[in-house]
Design a protein around this motif. Structure first.
Motif, mmCIF file in Angstrom:
data_model
loop_
_atom_site.group_PDB
_atom_site.id
_atom_site.type_symbol
_atom_site.label_atom_id
_atom_site.label_comp_id
_atom_site.label_asym_id
_atom_site.label_seq_id
_atom_site.Cartn_x
_atom_site.Cartn_y
_atom_site.Cartn_z
ATOM 1 N N ASP A 153 19.710 -21.327 -62.038
ATOM 2 C CA ASP A 153 20.296 -20.656 -63.291
ATOM 3 C C ASP A 153 20.288 -19.080 -62.938
ATOM 4 O OD1 ASP A 153 20.638 -19.222 -65.731
ATOM 5 O OD2 ASP A 153 19.326 -20.264 -66.901
ATOM 6 N N ALA A 154 21.295 -18.479 -62.963
ATOM 7 C CA ALA A 154 21.427 -16.977 -62.347
ATOM 8 C C ALA A 154 20.752 -16.192 -63.449
ATOM 9 C CB ALA A 154 23.053 -16.594 -62.077
ATOM 10 N N ALA A 155 20.771 -16.450 -64.636
ATOM 11 C CA ALA A 155 20.110 -15.853 -65.710
ATOM 12 C C ALA A 155 18.629 -15.547 -65.733
ATOM 13 C CB ALA A 155 20.695 -16.011 -67.222
ATOM 14 N N ALA A 156 18.146 -17.080 -65.413
ATOM 15 C CA ALA A 156 16.753 -17.206 -65.312
ATOM 16 C C ALA A 156 16.287 -16.257 -63.964
ATOM 17 C CB ALA A 156 16.302 -18.538 -65.232
ATOM 18 N N ALA A 157 17.039 -16.344 -63.126
ATOM 19 C CA ALA A 157 16.619 -15.941 -61.772
ATOM 20 C C ALA A 157 16.709 -14.383 -61.988
ATOM 21 C CB ALA A 157 17.611 -15.974 -60.558
ATOM 22 N N ALA A 158 17.671 -13.627 -62.563
ATOM 23 C CA ALA A 158 17.772 -12.197 -63.343
ATOM 24 C C ALA A 158 16.482 -11.865 -63.875
ATOM 25 C CB ALA A 158 19.020 -11.791 -63.786
ATOM 26 N N ARG A 159 16.069 -12.798 -64.772
ATOM 27 C CA ARG A 159 14.685 -12.474 -65.634
ATOM 28 C C ARG A 159 13.600 -12.688 -64.617
ATOM 29 N NH1 ARG A 159 17.435 -16.128 -69.078
ATOM 30 N NH2 ARG A 159 16.173 -17.925 -68.620
ATOM 31 N N TRP A 160 13.606 -13.512 -63.796
ATOM 32 C CA TRP A 160 12.419 -13.522 -62.821
ATOM 33 C C TRP A 160 12.466 -12.079 -61.918
ATOM 34 C CZ3 TRP A 160 8.058 -14.581 -61.333
ATOM 35 C CH2 TRP A 160 7.376 -14.262 -59.926
ATOM 36 N N HIS A 161 13.521 -11.645 -61.515
ATOM 37 C CA HIS A 161 13.731 -10.583 -60.712
ATOM 38 C C HIS A 161 13.136 -9.257 -61.528
ATOM 39 C CE1 HIS A 161 15.583 -6.959 -59.072
ATOM 40 N NE2 HIS A 161 15.312 -7.527 -58.006
ATOM 41 N N ASP A 162 13.243 -9.352 -62.933
ATOM 42 C CA ASP A 162 12.787 -8.197 -63.791
ATOM 43 C C ASP A 162 11.578 -8.215 -64.100
ATOM 44 O OD1 ASP A 162 15.498 -7.162 -64.259
ATOM 45 O OD2 ASP A 162 15.758 -8.194 -66.135
ATOM 46 N N LEU A 163 10.950 -9.459 -64.253
ATOM 47 C CA LEU A 163 9.352 -9.505 -64.369
ATOM 48 C C LEU A 163 8.821 -9.104 -63.048
ATOM 49 C CD1 LEU A 163 7.184 -10.437 -65.993
ATOM 50 C CD2 LEU A 163 7.213 -12.921 -65.205
ATOM 51 N N ARG A 164 9.293 -9.590 -61.796
ATOM 52 C CA ARG A 164 8.729 -9.089 -60.646
ATOM 53 C C ARG A 164 8.700 -7.584 -60.328
ATOM 54 N NH1 ARG A 164 11.974 -11.753 -56.362
ATOM 55 N NH2 ARG A 164 13.235 -9.708 -56.461
ATOM 56 N N SER A 165 9.928 -6.865 -60.754
ATOM 57 C CA SER A 165 10.127 -5.690 -60.722
ATOM 58 C C SER A 165 8.844 -4.852 -61.519
ATOM 59 C CB SER A 165 11.372 -5.215 -61.093
ATOM 60 O OG SER A 165 12.130 -5.854 -60.067
ATOM 61 N N ALA A 166 8.728 -5.145 -62.814
ATOM 62 C CA ALA A 166 7.802 -4.777 -63.757
ATOM 63 C C ALA A 166 6.300 -4.891 -62.987
ATOM 64 C CB ALA A 166 7.732 -5.483 -64.972
ATOM 65 N N PHE A 167 6.064 -5.902 -62.495
ATOM 66 C CA PHE A 167 4.888 -6.370 -61.676
ATOM 67 C C PHE A 167 4.751 -5.246 -60.861
ATOM 68 C CE2 PHE A 167 2.636 -8.407 -58.326
ATOM 69 C CZ PHE A 167 1.288 -8.188 -58.605
ATOM 70 N N ASP A 168 5.575 -5.180 -59.901
ATOM 71 C CA ASP A 168 5.711 -4.121 -58.729
ATOM 72 C C ASP A 168 5.412 -2.609 -59.253
ATOM 73 O OD1 ASP A 168 5.978 -6.141 -56.996
ATOM 74 O OD2 ASP A 168 8.227 -5.864 -56.719
ATOM 75 N N ALA A 169 6.109 -2.236 -60.492
ATOM 76 C CA ALA A 169 5.838 -1.102 -60.952
ATOM 77 C C ALA A 169 4.651 -0.979 -61.507
ATOM 78 C CB ALA A 169 6.934 -0.737 -62.039
ATOM 79 N N TRP A 170 3.946 -1.897 -62.081
ATOM 80 C CA TRP A 170 2.468 -1.839 -62.554
ATOM 81 C C TRP A 170 1.674 -1.649 -61.650
ATOM 82 C CZ3 TRP A 170 -1.482 -5.635 -61.647
ATOM 83 C CH2 TRP A 170 -2.366 -5.263 -62.477
ATOM 84 N N ARG A 171 1.878 -2.452 -60.344
ATOM 85 C CA ARG A 171 1.105 -2.311 -59.157
ATOM 86 C C ARG A 171 0.745 -0.923 -58.639
ATOM 87 N NH1 ARG A 171 0.041 -6.981 -54.996
ATOM 88 N NH2 ARG A 171 2.158 -7.328 -55.990
ATOM 89 N N ARG A 172 1.848 -0.243 -58.662
ATOM 90 C CA ARG A 172 2.179 1.071 -58.099
ATOM 91 C C ARG A 172 1.313 1.964 -58.625
ATOM 92 N NH1 ARG A 172 7.397 -0.485 -57.190
ATOM 93 N NH2 ARG A 172 8.359 0.415 -58.604
ATOM 94 N N GLN A 173 1.178 1.823 -59.999
ATOM 95 C CA GLN A 173 0.603 2.795 -60.877
ATOM 96 C C GLN A 173 -0.931 2.553 -60.770
ATOM 97 O OE1 GLN A 173 1.735 1.950 -64.842
ATOM 98 N NE2 GLN A 173 3.684 2.942 -64.582
ATOM 99 N N GLY A 174 -1.514 1.392 -60.410
ATOM 100 C CA GLY A 174 -2.786 1.264 -60.346
ATOM 101 C C GLY A 174 -3.519 1.728 -59.159
#
Length: 174
Positions: A153-174
């Motif tokens: 599901d492309a929409a589910a994959a896009a949501r996964w990509h967004d969650l992964r990007s949010a995690f990456d941003a969170w990790r860079r802040q820490g």
């Protein structure tokens, strides 16, 4: 989704903006036995002895205007960047890398302690931070029944990509 705290760099930039905004707008230099940096209605801000280097005095004297110019240039660049990236299309099914196994990637990410901490802090994952709780939470966040949907599901994959990007941003802040 809650927004992560500002990064140390963003906090510093905000502090610089605040100091510049609160400082007097009119700066100048007077000279007698010493050079004086003035602001506002001629209040002396700093004095420079005659032995002070001219280049150092110039740097200090022009700092307020230079900071205002740099902040303005930075803001213009950010606006331009956002304009350019706003029109970029999200990856659709035809743009996805062939054979990308998002389900496996998600499973590996769910086992990472840092990802578990991210879900706890940003998405309310309850302790203990077990693999099962993480899997349930991720499926809930992504609105999927199974991680296998991430590959189909492309929409589910896009949501996964967004969650992964949010995690990456969170990790860079820490």
């Amino acid at each position: 989704m809650s927004h992560p705290q500002a990064s140390p760099q963003q906090k510093r930039l905000d502090a610089i903006r605040n100091r510049v905004a609160l400082a007097a707008k009119d700066w100048g230099v007077t000279a007698s036995d010493t050079f004086c940096l003035t602001a506002g209605q001629g209040e002396i801000i700093a004095t420079f002895e005659k032995t002070a280097g001219f280049d150092d005095c110039e740097l200090i004297c022009h700092a307020p205007d230079d900071l205002r110019w740099l902040l303005s240039a930075y803001d213009a660049l950010v606006r331009r960047y956002r304009e350019l990236t706003r029109g970029m299309a999200r990856p659709g099914p035809q743009q996805r890398q062939p054979n990308k196994d998002y389900a496996a990637e998600c499973a590996m990410k769910c086992a990472e302690p840092a990802f578990k901490k991210f879900l706890e802090e940003c998405h309310g994952l309850a302790r203990p931070l077990t693999d099962d709780r993480v899997a349930i939470k991720v499926r809930s966040i992504l609105n999927i029944r199974s991680r296998a949907e991430l590959n189909d599901d492309a929409a589910a994959a896009a949501r996964w990509h967004d969650l992964r990007s949010a995690f990456d941003a969170w990790r860079r802040q820490g």
